[in-house]
Design a protein around this motif. Structure first.
Motif, short mmCIF file in Angstrom:
data_model
loop_
_atom_site.label_atom_id
_atom_site.label_comp_id
_atom_site.label_asym_id
_atom_site.label_seq_id
_atom_site.Cartn_x
_atom_site.Cartn_y
_atom_site.Cartn_z
N LEU A 1 0.84 -1.18 0.00
CA LEU A 1 0.00 0.00 0.00
C LEU A 1 0.89 1.24 0.00
N SER A 2 0.41 2.29 -0.62
CA SER A 2 1.22 3.50 -0.69
C SER A 2 0.33 4.73 -0.60
N ILE A 3 0.93 5.80 -0.13
CA ILE A 3 0.23 7.07 0.04
C ILE A 3 0.90 8.10 -0.85
N VAL A 4 0.21 8.53 -1.89
CA VAL A 4 0.78 9.49 -2.84
C VAL A 4 0.62 10.90 -2.28
N GLN A 5 1.70 11.66 -2.33
CA GLN A 5 1.67 13.02 -1.79
C GLN A 5 2.13 14.08 -2.79
N GLY A 6 2.17 13.70 -4.07
CA GLY A 6 2.53 14.69 -5.07
C GLY A 6 2.58 14.11 -6.46
N LEU A 7 2.78 14.99 -7.43
CA LEU A 7 2.94 14.62 -8.84
C LEU A 7 4.08 15.44 -9.41
N ARG A 8 5.01 14.75 -10.11
CA ARG A 8 6.09 15.43 -10.83
C ARG A 8 6.05 15.01 -12.28
N VAL A 9 6.11 16.00 -13.17
CA VAL A 9 6.14 15.72 -14.60
C VAL A 9 7.40 16.36 -15.18
N TYR A 10 8.29 15.50 -15.72
CA TYR A 10 9.50 15.98 -16.37
C TYR A 10 9.23 16.06 -17.87
N VAL A 11 9.71 17.14 -18.51
CA VAL A 11 9.44 17.34 -19.94
C VAL A 11 10.42 16.53 -20.77
N PRO A 12 10.02 16.15 -21.99
CA PRO A 12 10.94 15.40 -22.85
C PRO A 12 11.90 16.34 -23.60
N ASP A 13 12.45 15.84 -24.71
CA ASP A 13 13.53 16.56 -25.39
C ASP A 13 13.03 17.55 -26.44
N ARG A 14 11.75 17.52 -26.79
CA ARG A 14 11.26 18.41 -27.84
C ARG A 14 9.74 18.56 -27.76
N ALA A 15 9.15 19.31 -28.73
CA ALA A 15 7.70 19.45 -28.92
C ALA A 15 7.00 19.93 -27.66
N LYS A 16 7.31 21.16 -27.23
CA LYS A 16 6.75 21.69 -26.00
C LYS A 16 5.23 21.87 -26.06
N GLY A 17 4.65 21.95 -27.29
CA GLY A 17 3.20 22.09 -27.42
C GLY A 17 2.43 20.88 -26.93
N ARG A 18 3.10 19.74 -26.77
CA ARG A 18 2.44 18.52 -26.32
C ARG A 18 2.49 18.34 -24.79
N ASP A 19 3.12 19.29 -24.11
CA ASP A 19 3.23 19.19 -22.65
C ASP A 19 1.86 19.34 -21.98
N PRO A 20 1.58 18.56 -20.93
CA PRO A 20 0.30 18.69 -20.23
C PRO A 20 0.20 20.01 -19.46
N THR A 21 -1.03 20.48 -19.32
CA THR A 21 -1.28 21.70 -18.54
C THR A 21 -2.25 21.47 -17.38
N SER A 22 -2.85 20.30 -17.29
CA SER A 22 -3.72 19.96 -16.17
C SER A 22 -3.56 18.47 -15.87
N PHE A 23 -4.03 18.05 -14.70
CA PHE A 23 -3.82 16.65 -14.28
C PHE A 23 -4.98 16.19 -13.41
N LEU A 24 -5.09 14.87 -13.31
CA LEU A 24 -6.01 14.21 -12.39
C LEU A 24 -5.31 12.94 -11.89
N VAL A 25 -5.09 12.83 -10.59
CA VAL A 25 -4.46 11.64 -9.99
C VAL A 25 -5.49 10.96 -9.10
N GLN A 26 -5.72 9.66 -9.35
CA GLN A 26 -6.70 8.90 -8.59
C GLN A 26 -6.09 7.57 -8.11
N GLY A 27 -6.73 6.96 -7.13
CA GLY A 27 -6.26 5.68 -6.61
C GLY A 27 -7.42 4.78 -6.25
N ARG A 28 -7.14 3.48 -6.16
CA ARG A 28 -8.12 2.52 -5.69
C ARG A 28 -7.40 1.26 -5.22
#
Length: 286
Positions: free
Chosen positions: A163-190
């Motif tokens: 079992l684990s308790i998530v306390q954050g989200l980190r998104v590292y960008v890739p090497d190109r195409a900045k227009g494809r980077d996410p701008t919103s998020f949803l993190v869920q668990g079950r």
């Protein structure tokens, strides 16, 4: 009648241990024909037990009785009564402390796409394999957008089985195409596949336009992202709910086009030791 051993001598001559203290002994001193043996020793020992009256705390001790042991104070020796042994009490089992980790996800996690489409191929520039999103390096995981399938992202069950308790989200960008980077998020668990998803965190996330080198290793901890890599981070410090599987999706991205990508995703949090091996089996079987 024969005499054998110290006990016979004590019975026949009850005052024999006082012989060195007396100048004269009468028949009453030596033999037990009388009801109450006594001594005519020069020392004062009225009951004749060999303990002088000054220190005799039991002046009427029937010392001639068989199996009677006397103490140095002239009293019958009594074995001490030991207190009853304390009953064992139930003590609480120590609860292991949670283990902080840079990400509750690991490269061997079971992972499925959520929304969109992955072509399961990898080129020198981009990776369509879902594990590329959590493999510990910048790998440009790319999803082909299919609007009817919901927001793009992935679902993952860590291989460690805890079992684990998530306390954050980190998104590292890739090497190109900045227009494809996410701008919103949803993190869920079950906990199992039949359980509804529980939202852990949602909102906007800001990632920089500067790019990271492809295939660069990400070195981070629970407390800190890899600050040498361009990334965005959102924290959920108030979350205390533990889960076994997670859903991470990105409903919007910068250019809104037909592709979305991430370089690496981390869910910093806490592992709960010793928990959920059976719950993990339930998750697989549900």
């Amino acid at each position: 009648m024969g005499v054998c051993g110290e006990r016979d001598l004590d019975f026949i001559l009850p005052n024999r241990r006082s012989f060195d203290k007396c100048d004269l002994f009468t028949d009453e001193d030596l033999f037990t024909d009388f009801n109450v043996p006594h001594s005519t020793c020069q020392v004062e020992d009225q009951d004749g037990d060999g303990i002088i009256d000054g220190i005799d705390e039991c002046p009427n001790t029937e010392y001639w009785a068989q199996d009677l042991n006397l103490t140095s104070t002239g009293c019958a020796w009594v074995a001490p009564t030991l207190p009853p042994a304390p009953m064992p009490t139930d003590s609480p089992t120590p609860v292991p402390a949670p283990i902080p980790v840079a990400s509750v996800l690991d490269p061997d996690s079971e992972i499925d796409i959520a929304g969109g489409r992955a072509t399961n191929k990898q080129t020198a520039e981009q990776c369509f394999y879902m594990p590329c999103a959590i493999n510990g390096k910048i790998a440009r995981y790319t999803v082909v957008i299919e609007p009817n399938k919901g927001p793009p992202g992935f679902e993952a069950t860590p291989s460690h089985g805890s079992l684990s308790i998530v306390q954050g989200l980190r998104v590292y960008v890739p090497d190109r195409a900045k227009g494809r980077d996410p701008t919103s998020f949803l993190v869920q668990g079950r906990l199992t596949r039949v359980d509804p998803w529980t939202t852990i965190g949602q909102g906007t996330i800001t990632v920089p336009d500067q790019r990271n080198a492809n295939n660069a290793n990400v070195t981070s901890t629970y407390a800190s992202a890899d600050t040498s890599k361009n990334h965005g981070e959102v924290l959920f410090p108030s979350n205390t709910q533990a889960f076994l599987t997670y859903r991470v999706v990105f409903p919007t991205w910068k250019d809104g086009g037909g592709y979305q990508h991430v370089g690496e995703v981390e869910l910093p949090g806490l592992l709960v030791p010793g928990a959920a091996t059976t719950r993990r089996r339930q998750l697989r079987e549900a």
